[in-house]
Design an enzyme around this catalytic site. Structure first.
Site, PDB file in Angstrom:
ATOM      1  N   ARG A   1      -2.902   6.860   0.156  1.00 23.47           N
ATOM      2  CA  ARG A   1      -3.219   8.063   0.940  1.00 23.47           C
ATOM      3  C   ARG A   1      -2.105   8.579   1.830  1.00 23.47           C
ATOM      4  NH1 ARG A   1      -8.771   5.334   2.620  1.00 23.47           N
ATOM      5  NH2 ARG A   1      -7.279   3.631   2.457  1.00 23.47           N
TER       6      ARG A   1
ATOM      7  N   ARG B   1      -6.345  12.108  -6.297  1.00 25.50           N
ATOM      8  CA  ARG B   1      -7.558  11.391  -5.894  1.00 25.50           C
ATOM      9  C   ARG B   1      -8.721  12.353  -5.638  1.00 25.50           C
ATOM     10  NH1 ARG B   1     -11.476   9.497  -4.424  1.00 25.50           N
ATOM     11  NH2 ARG B   1     -11.932   7.775  -3.035  1.00 25.50           N
TER      12      ARG B   1
ATOM     13  N   ARG C   1       0.801  -1.222   0.000  1.00 28.86           N
ATOM     14  CA  ARG C   1       0.000   0.000   0.000  1.00 28.86           C
ATOM     15  C   ARG C   1       0.838   1.278   0.000  1.00 28.86           C
ATOM     16  NH1 ARG C   1      -5.659  -0.158   1.185  1.00 28.86           N
ATOM     17  NH2 ARG C   1      -6.354  -2.191   0.529  1.00 28.86           N
TER      18      ARG C   1
ATOM     19  N   TYR D   1     -14.951 -12.292  -0.400  1.00 30.10           N
ATOM     20  CA  TYR D   1     -15.677 -11.054  -0.717  1.00 30.10           C
ATOM     21  C   TYR D   1     -16.910 -11.328  -1.588  1.00 30.10           C
ATOM     22  CZ  TYR D   1     -12.179  -7.877   1.225  1.00 30.10           C
ATOM     23  OH  TYR D   1     -11.362  -7.196   2.073  1.00 30.10           O
TER      24      TYR D   1
ATOM     25  N   ASP E   1      -6.575  -2.795  -7.726  1.00 29.32           N
ATOM     26  CA  ASP E   1      -7.177  -3.409  -6.542  1.00 29.32           C
ATOM     27  C   ASP E   1      -7.476  -4.880  -6.813  1.00 29.32           C
ATOM     28  OD1 ASP E   1      -8.257  -2.318  -3.804  1.00 29.32           O
ATOM     29  OD2 ASP E   1      -9.570  -3.940  -4.431  1.00 29.32           O
TER      30      ASP E   1
HETATM   31  O1  CP3 Z   1      -0.030  -1.596  -2.532  1.00 27.70           O
HETATM   32  C1  CP3 Z   1      -0.241  -0.683  -3.341  1.00 27.70           C
HETATM   33  O2  CP3 Z   1       0.239   0.457  -3.199  1.00 27.70           O
HETATM   34  C2  CP3 Z   1      -1.040  -0.979  -4.603  1.00 27.70           C
HETATM   35  C3  CP3 Z   1      -2.435  -0.760  -4.528  1.00 27.70           C
HETATM   36  C4  CP3 Z   1      -3.390  -1.667  -3.778  1.00 27.70           C
HETATM   37  C5  CP3 Z   1      -4.668  -1.208  -3.390  1.00 27.70           C
HETATM   38  N1  CP3 Z   1      -5.385  -2.261  -2.902  1.00 27.70           N
HETATM   39  C6  CP3 Z   1      -5.132   0.178  -3.532  1.00 27.70           C
HETATM   40  C7  CP3 Z   1      -6.288   0.642  -2.753  1.00 27.70           C
HETATM   41  C8  CP3 Z   1      -3.322  -3.019  -3.436  1.00 27.70           C
HETATM   42  C9  CP3 Z   1      -2.161  -3.991  -3.574  1.00 27.70           C
HETATM   43  C10 CP3 Z   1      -4.589  -3.386  -2.887  1.00 27.70           C
HETATM   44  C11 CP3 Z   1      -4.924  -4.760  -2.467  1.00 27.70           C
HETATM   45  C12 CP3 Z   1      -6.162  -4.992  -1.724  1.00 27.70           C
HETATM   46  N2  CP3 Z   1      -7.388  -4.431  -1.909  1.00 27.70           N
HETATM   47  C13 CP3 Z   1      -6.290  -5.974  -0.713  1.00 27.70           C
HETATM   48  C14 CP3 Z   1      -5.201  -6.912  -0.268  1.00 27.70           C
HETATM   49  C15 CP3 Z   1      -4.251  -6.259   0.668  1.00 27.70           C
HETATM   50  C16 CP3 Z   1      -4.813  -6.014   2.034  1.00 27.70           C
HETATM   51  O3  CP3 Z   1      -4.876  -4.831   2.417  1.00 27.70           O
HETATM   52  O4  CP3 Z   1      -5.177  -6.972   2.721  1.00 27.70           O
HETATM   53  C17 CP3 Z   1      -7.611  -5.941  -0.252  1.00 27.70           C
HETATM   54  C18 CP3 Z   1      -8.211  -6.796   0.843  1.00 27.70           C
HETATM   55  C19 CP3 Z   1      -8.308  -4.964  -1.025  1.00 27.70           C
HETATM   56  C20 CP3 Z   1      -9.747  -4.604  -0.967  1.00 27.70           C
HETATM   57  C21 CP3 Z   1      -9.903  -3.172  -0.636  1.00 27.70           C
HETATM   58  N3  CP3 Z   1      -9.702  -2.133  -1.525  1.00 27.70           N
HETATM   59  C22 CP3 Z   1     -10.297  -2.619   0.597  1.00 27.70           C
HETATM   60  C23 CP3 Z   1     -10.593  -3.418   1.848  1.00 27.70           C
HETATM   61  C24 CP3 Z   1     -10.322  -1.235   0.427  1.00 27.70           C
HETATM   62  C25 CP3 Z   1     -10.807  -0.216   1.412  1.00 27.70           C
HETATM   63  C26 CP3 Z   1      -9.881  -0.010   2.525  1.00 27.70           C
HETATM   64  C27 CP3 Z   1      -9.076   1.234   2.327  1.00 27.70           C
HETATM   65  O5  CP3 Z   1      -7.855   1.154   2.412  1.00 27.70           O
HETATM   66  O6  CP3 Z   1      -9.709   2.285   2.107  1.00 27.70           O
HETATM   67  C28 CP3 Z   1      -9.898  -0.948  -0.887  1.00 27.70           C
HETATM   68  C29 CP3 Z   1      -9.714   0.393  -1.482  1.00 27.70           C
HETATM   69  C30 CP3 Z   1      -8.319   0.775  -1.841  1.00 27.70           C
HETATM   70  N4  CP3 Z   1      -7.464  -0.018  -2.535  1.00 27.70           N
HETATM   71  C31 CP3 Z   1      -7.687   2.030  -1.593  1.00 27.70           C
HETATM   72  C32 CP3 Z   1      -6.417   1.943  -2.156  1.00 27.70           C
HETATM   73  C33 CP3 Z   1      -5.374   3.028  -2.215  1.00 27.70           C
HETATM   74  C34 CP3 Z   1      -8.306   3.240  -0.904  1.00 27.70           C
HETATM   75  C35 CP3 Z   1      -9.200   3.939  -1.855  1.00 27.70           C
HETATM   76  C36 CP3 Z   1      -9.081   5.458  -1.878  1.00 27.70           C
HETATM   77  O7  CP3 Z   1      -8.015   6.006  -2.114  1.00 27.70           O
HETATM   78  O8  CP3 Z   1     -10.125   6.041  -1.708  1.00 27.70           O
END
Ligand code: CP3
Length: 341
Positions: A30, A39, A26, A153, A76
């Site tokens: 943010r 964003r 990640r 999911y 994602d």
């Molecule tokens: O790692 C990176 O920098 C690459 C980007 C990346 C995102 N999601 C961007 C994202 C990666 C590798 C993921 C994987 C992901 N997504 C996982 C596996 C890793 C983990 O955290 O367990 C999972 C379970 C998801 C599903 C997901 N997507 C969730 C639960 C959420 C909401 C939680 C949150 O962080 O807000 C997302 C949204 C998401 N994916 C965001 C980002 C940057 C936030 C969205 C935003 O900027 O508004």
């Protein structure tokens, strides 16, 4: 572009490196003001991942700002269920939510197997653009969710502490469960193949919900599908991140992946003993430790490297960096790995 000389790729293959490579799960997101600026101008997260120019831009931001040794494509894990026909929404502060979920055989039959590049072309396009712009500076990591986590999911419909609905489905509908997992696995293989064809040099499977299954269920419904994916990629190193599945470490030694990424609950030395010399380990600083004093971040990073040892090791956190982590402490973590030498 050949990226085999990069420390991340060398470490994944167990070759000697000059310095332990470091990146953060990640890292694009943010924590970076540059990310928030882009964003905030958009309608939502999905618009960002579906606009290749912007996705490429935010993928590269942490390479410039933090000096990490790898980029991970900004996307994602939920792109895969969506491309299979199960749409999701991302609810601000709440996480993902699926308006409809999988309940019956008909629901599974309706899902399509994602085809190579056709069903989400924007990911491949973002990878091609990123590769061009990186111009060989660091390797690009491709990724997907592991089948069990995607399944969880699709059945549950939202994030959940225990995914009780998804686990109930495994016991009540084992045959349908395997059908759905097979379909997810076939889609994931096609999806990752497209990422590799566009230039991803290494791939990571995020099994974020591995830890909620009992060991026998994880073997049957988790690891066996991870194995299928790993054996479809003999040409690139695969990182498996089985979050929480401390009980599966010995079995992971038998899985055909190069790297196992571990969370902060798992002891580095004990994990080395369990997995032997055949795997590279990645991880595992507690992401919450990055809220501590800078000097504590530096000290903890050093003792983490000492515990893992410099051979066959990729420094990272034990899970994704939390969005409100002070940027200076993220930098202190990366710099501490680099200064260790
Ligand atoms: O790692 C990176 O920098 C690459 C980007 C990346 C995102 N999601 C961007 C994202 C990666 C590798 C993921 C994987 C992901 N997504 C996982 C596996 C890793 C983990 O955290 O367990 C999972 C379970 C998801 C599903 C997901 N997507 C969730 C639960 C959420 C909401 C939680 C949150 O962080 O807000 C997302 C949204 C998401 N994916 C965001 C980002 C940057 C936030 C969205 C935003 O900027 O508004």
């Amino acid at each position: 572009m050949n990226t085999t000389h990069h420390s991340l790729i060398k470490a994944a293959y167990g070759q000697k490196v000059d310095r332990v490579p470091v990146w953060l799960m990640r890292q694009a997101g943010r924590i970076l003001p540059q990310y928030r600026a882009i964003r905030n101008k958009l309608s939502g997260f999905k618009e960002l991942i579906k606009t290749p120019e912007l996705a490429a831009q935010v993928t590269i931001q942490p390479v410039d700002e933090l000096g990490v040794d790898a980029a991970i494509i900004f996307s994602d894990i939920l792109v895969v269920p969506e491309a299979m026909g199960l749409n999701y929404n991302l609810v601000e502060q709440k996480g993902p939510s699926f308006p409809s979920t999988i309940e019956t055989r008909e629901d599974i039959d309706k899902l399509k197997v994602l085809q190579h590049d056709e069903d989400c072309p924007y990911v491949g396009q973002a990878i091609s653009l990123t590769k061009q712009e990186l111009n060989g500076r660091v390797p690009l990591i491709g990724f997907a969710g592991a089948p069990w986590t995607i399944f969880a999911y699709m059945i549950e419909g939202t994030g959940s502490k225990a995914f009780a609905r998804a686990r109930k489905f495994l016991y009540q509908q084992p045959v349908l469960s395997h059908q759905l997992l097979s379909k997810i696995t076939a889609s994931t293989i096609n999806y990752l193949r497209a990422q590799v064809d566009h230039g991803a040099s290494i791939i990571q499977l995020f099994d974020s919900w591995a830890g909620i299954l009992p060991p026998d269920q994880y073997r049957t419904f988790g690891l066996s599908y991870i194995e299928r994916i790993c054996s479809a990629f003999p040409d690139v190193p695969v990182i498996v991140f089985p979050k929480g599945a401390y009980y599966a470490r010995q079995e992971l030694a038998e899985v055909d992946c190069r790297v196992v990424s571990i969370d902060w609950n798992m002891d580095p030395r004990e994990t080395r003993d369990l997995l032997g010399d055949v795997k590279t380990l990645q991880g595992n600083l507690d992401p919450a430790l990055l809220y501590a004093e800078r000097s504590e971040v530096q000290a903890a990073t050093k003792s983490m490297i000492e515990a893992f040892g410099r051979k066959r090791y990729i420094a990272n956190l034990g899970h994704g960096v939390y969005p409100d982590t002070p940027l200076d402490n993220v930098k202190a973590f990366v710099d501490a790995v680099k200064e260790y030498g």
